[in-house]
Design a protein around this motif. Sequence first.
Motif, PDB file in Angstrom:
ATOM      1  N   ALA A 133      10.407  -5.298   3.082  1.00 55.23           N
ATOM      2  CA  ALA A 133       9.707  -5.981   4.169  1.00 55.23           C
ATOM      3  C   ALA A 133       8.432  -5.271   4.618  1.00 55.23           C
ATOM      4  O   ALA A 133       7.497  -5.925   5.096  1.00 55.23           O
ATOM      5  CB  ALA A 133      10.644  -6.153   5.364  1.00 55.23           C
ATOM      6  N   ASN A 134       8.364  -3.961   4.478  1.00 55.20           N
ATOM      7  CA  ASN A 134       7.212  -3.217   4.977  1.00 55.20           C
ATOM      8  C   ASN A 134       6.232  -2.823   3.875  1.00 55.20           C
ATOM      9  O   ASN A 134       5.385  -1.952   4.070  1.00 55.20           O
ATOM     10  CB  ASN A 134       7.669  -1.947   5.715  1.00 55.20           C
ATOM     11  N   ALA A 135       6.324  -3.455   2.702  1.00 60.11           N
ATOM     12  CA  ALA A 135       5.452  -3.122   1.576  1.00 60.11           C
ATOM     13  C   ALA A 135       4.687  -4.349   1.109  1.00 60.11           C
ATOM     14  O   ALA A 135       5.253  -5.439   0.977  1.00 60.11           O
ATOM     15  CB  ALA A 135       6.273  -2.549   0.423  1.00 60.11           C
ATOM     16  N   TRP A 136       3.389  -4.159   0.838  1.00 58.55           N
ATOM     17  CA  TRP A 136       2.530  -5.232   0.358  1.00 58.55           C
ATOM     18  C   TRP A 136       1.780  -4.785  -0.877  1.00 58.55           C
ATOM     19  O   TRP A 136       1.512  -3.598  -1.073  1.00 58.55           O
ATOM     20  CB  TRP A 136       1.523  -5.648   1.430  1.00 58.55           C
ATOM     21  N   ARG A 137       1.425  -5.771  -1.705  1.00 57.23           N
ATOM     22  CA  ARG A 137       0.588  -5.542  -2.881  1.00 57.23           C
ATOM     23  C   ARG A 137      -0.718  -6.301  -2.708  1.00 57.23           C
ATOM     24  O   ARG A 137      -0.725  -7.485  -2.336  1.00 57.23           O
ATOM     25  CB  ARG A 137       1.314  -6.046  -4.133  1.00 57.23           C
ATOM     26  N   LEU A 138      -1.827  -5.619  -2.977  1.00 52.40           N
ATOM     27  CA  LEU A 138      -3.141  -6.247  -2.992  1.00 52.40           C
ATOM     28  C   LEU A 138      -3.765  -6.031  -4.359  1.00 52.40           C
ATOM     29  O   LEU A 138      -3.902  -4.886  -4.796  1.00 52.40           O
ATOM     30  CB  LEU A 138      -4.040  -5.638  -1.910  1.00 52.40           C
ATOM     31  N   GLU A 139      -4.114  -7.120  -5.033  1.00 50.09           N
ATOM     32  CA  GLU A 139      -4.910  -7.005  -6.256  1.00 50.09           C
ATOM     33  C   GLU A 139      -6.318  -7.478  -5.956  1.00 50.09           C
ATOM     34  O   GLU A 139      -6.524  -8.550  -5.376  1.00 50.09           O
ATOM     35  CB  GLU A 139      -4.333  -7.824  -7.405  1.00 50.09           C
ATOM     36  N   ALA A 176      11.398   2.418  -3.238  1.00 47.76           N
ATOM     37  CA  ALA A 176      12.243   3.398  -2.549  1.00 47.76           C
ATOM     38  C   ALA A 176      11.455   4.169  -1.504  1.00 47.76           C
ATOM     39  O   ALA A 176      11.948   4.448  -0.407  1.00 47.76           O
ATOM     40  CB  ALA A 176      12.859   4.355  -3.568  1.00 47.76           C
ATOM     41  N   GLY A 177      10.207   4.503  -1.823  1.00 48.17           N
ATOM     42  CA  GLY A 177       9.379   5.237  -0.878  1.00 48.17           C
ATOM     43  C   GLY A 177       9.067   4.435   0.369  1.00 48.17           C
ATOM     44  O   GLY A 177       9.079   4.964   1.487  1.00 48.17           O
ATOM     45  N   ALA A 178       8.779   3.149   0.189  1.00 45.79           N
ATOM     46  CA  ALA A 178       8.499   2.293   1.351  1.00 45.79           C
ATOM     47  C   ALA A 178       9.724   2.170   2.243  1.00 45.79           C
ATOM     48  O   ALA A 178       9.622   2.239   3.477  1.00 45.79           O
ATOM     49  CB  ALA A 178       8.037   0.921   0.878  1.00 45.79           C
ATOM     50  N   ARG A 179      10.900   1.995   1.634  1.00 40.53           N
ATOM     51  CA  ARG A 179      12.117   1.877   2.439  1.00 40.53           C
ATOM     52  C   ARG A 179      12.389   3.171   3.196  1.00 40.53           C
ATOM     53  O   ARG A 179      12.779   3.147   4.363  1.00 40.53           O
ATOM     54  CB  ARG A 179      13.314   1.534   1.534  1.00 40.53           C
ATOM     55  N   ARG A 180      12.184   4.284   2.536  1.00 37.02           N
ATOM     56  CA  ARG A 180      12.405   5.580   3.185  1.00 37.02           C
ATOM     57  C   ARG A 180      11.419   5.809   4.322  1.00 37.02           C
ATOM     58  O   ARG A 180      11.777   6.316   5.382  1.00 37.02           O
ATOM     59  CB  ARG A 180      12.275   6.689   2.129  1.00 37.02           C
ATOM     60  N   LEU A 181      10.158   5.432   4.087  1.00 33.88           N
ATOM     61  CA  LEU A 181       9.116   5.663   5.083  1.00 33.88           C
ATOM     62  C   LEU A 181       9.331   4.800   6.324  1.00 33.88           C
ATOM     63  O   LEU A 181       9.142   5.265   7.454  1.00 33.88           O
ATOM     64  CB  LEU A 181       7.749   5.361   4.462  1.00 33.88           C
ATOM     65  N   GLY A 182       9.702   3.545   6.119  1.00 31.49           N
ATOM     66  CA  GLY A 182       9.933   2.645   7.241  1.00 31.49           C
ATOM     67  C   GLY A 182       8.678   2.223   7.976  1.00 31.49           C
ATOM     68  O   GLY A 182       8.751   1.660   9.061  1.00 31.49           O
ATOM     69  N   ARG A 183       7.537   2.499   7.407  1.00 26.49           N
ATOM     70  CA  ARG A 183       6.254   2.099   7.958  1.00 26.49           C
ATOM     71  C   ARG A 183       5.472   1.342   6.893  1.00 26.49           C
ATOM     72  O   ARG A 183       5.818   1.396   5.719  1.00 26.49           O
ATOM     73  CB  ARG A 183       5.474   3.343   8.430  1.00 26.49           C
ATOM     74  N   PRO A 184       4.389   0.652   7.256  1.00 28.63           N
ATOM     75  CA  PRO A 184       3.687  -0.159   6.265  1.00 28.63           C
ATOM     76  C   PRO A 184       3.169   0.652   5.085  1.00 28.63           C
ATOM     77  O   PRO A 184       2.592   1.734   5.248  1.00 28.63           O
ATOM     78  CB  PRO A 184       2.534  -0.769   7.072  1.00 28.63           C
ATOM     79  N   LEU A 185       3.381   0.102   3.896  1.00 29.53           N
ATOM     80  CA  LEU A 185       2.853   0.680   2.655  1.00 29.53           C
ATOM     81  C   LEU A 185       2.083  -0.415   1.930  1.00 29.53           C
ATOM     82  O   LEU A 185       2.593  -1.517   1.726  1.00 29.53           O
ATOM     83  CB  LEU A 185       3.974   1.217   1.768  1.00 29.53           C
ATOM     84  N   LEU A 186       0.851  -0.102   1.561  1.00 23.79           N
ATOM     85  CA  LEU A 186       0.007  -1.041   0.823  1.00 23.79           C
ATOM     86  C   LEU A 186      -0.298  -0.439  -0.539  1.00 23.79           C
ATOM     87  O   LEU A 186      -0.849   0.666  -0.632  1.00 23.79           O
ATOM     88  CB  LEU A 186      -1.293  -1.288   1.586  1.00 23.79           C
ATOM     89  N   PHE A 187       0.060  -1.164  -1.601  1.00 22.81           N
ATOM     90  CA  PHE A 187      -0.256  -0.746  -2.967  1.00 22.81           C
ATOM     91  C   PHE A 187      -1.384  -1.633  -3.474  1.00 22.81           C
ATOM     92  O   PHE A 187      -1.264  -2.853  -3.500  1.00 22.81           O
ATOM     93  CB  PHE A 187       0.968  -0.881  -3.872  1.00 22.81           C
TER      94      PHE A 187
END
Length: 258
Positions: free
Chosen positions: A218-224, A184-195
């Motif tokens: 679309a604007n959120a990615w996960r890195l492990e 929800a935060g990524a959609r609201r922000l509308g800018r890239p979010l990396l977790f």
Amino acid sequence: VGDFKAGGGAPCTDALYADRKRRLDASRHALVLTPGDNDWTDCRRDSNGKSDPLERLARLREVFFPDGWSLGRSRIPLARQEACAERDGVACRCPGLPENRLWTRGGVVFATVHVVGSNDNRGFDGANDSEQACRAAAGRAWIENALRLAETSRSRGVVIAAQANPWEASRERVYDPLLAQLAAGARRLGRPLLFIHGDTHTYRFDQPLRDGLGKAVANAWRLESYGSPVVGWVRVSVDPHDERLFRVEPRPPAQAGS
């Protein structure tokens, strides 16, 4: 992203904490730590000395998070969570956590949030369930704080780091609120979010966050990051000319020294 010791066969002694603090402080660069389950939750295991996790958590905070600075030889100032996370009337039921940190660099907001594996310390007894509930409340407040800062400061994007892999199966679906908040935060922000997270020891860079319709955000990615026994590292660069903003370059063990 946590786990500065093994999950078993490594008693959670003050001497071990002091050794790990010394090693982390030897970093040439500023180093920001968020705790892992091996570091305190799993101290209850027989092979780790059957220590009290809550007592070890308190000691971990004293050793690694005594002030508002990073670790490493070139320390940088960090904001830390000091405001009450949840109130019962005027009384503070869940205080802020000193290990939750935030800073900005290169037009990006960075935040660490204390979420760990081993079911986030939930399901062992009443005292530990209460600890988890308050830490989760503090984490939600801290993530919201990072997102609001990114919105109001017109930041390029947000990086949020924790130890736990919240896509792992858990009792009581304990990580579902975190996943919902990130999506929800990524959609609201509308800018890239990396977790960024650790925990399950497998390098991956993908887009598993889903919206209410089951579509990838679309604007959120996960890195492990890598983990034992495959100990590599990952370089993440901020590239304002890339629509994804974050350029991720894995360094597997064969390249770890490069």
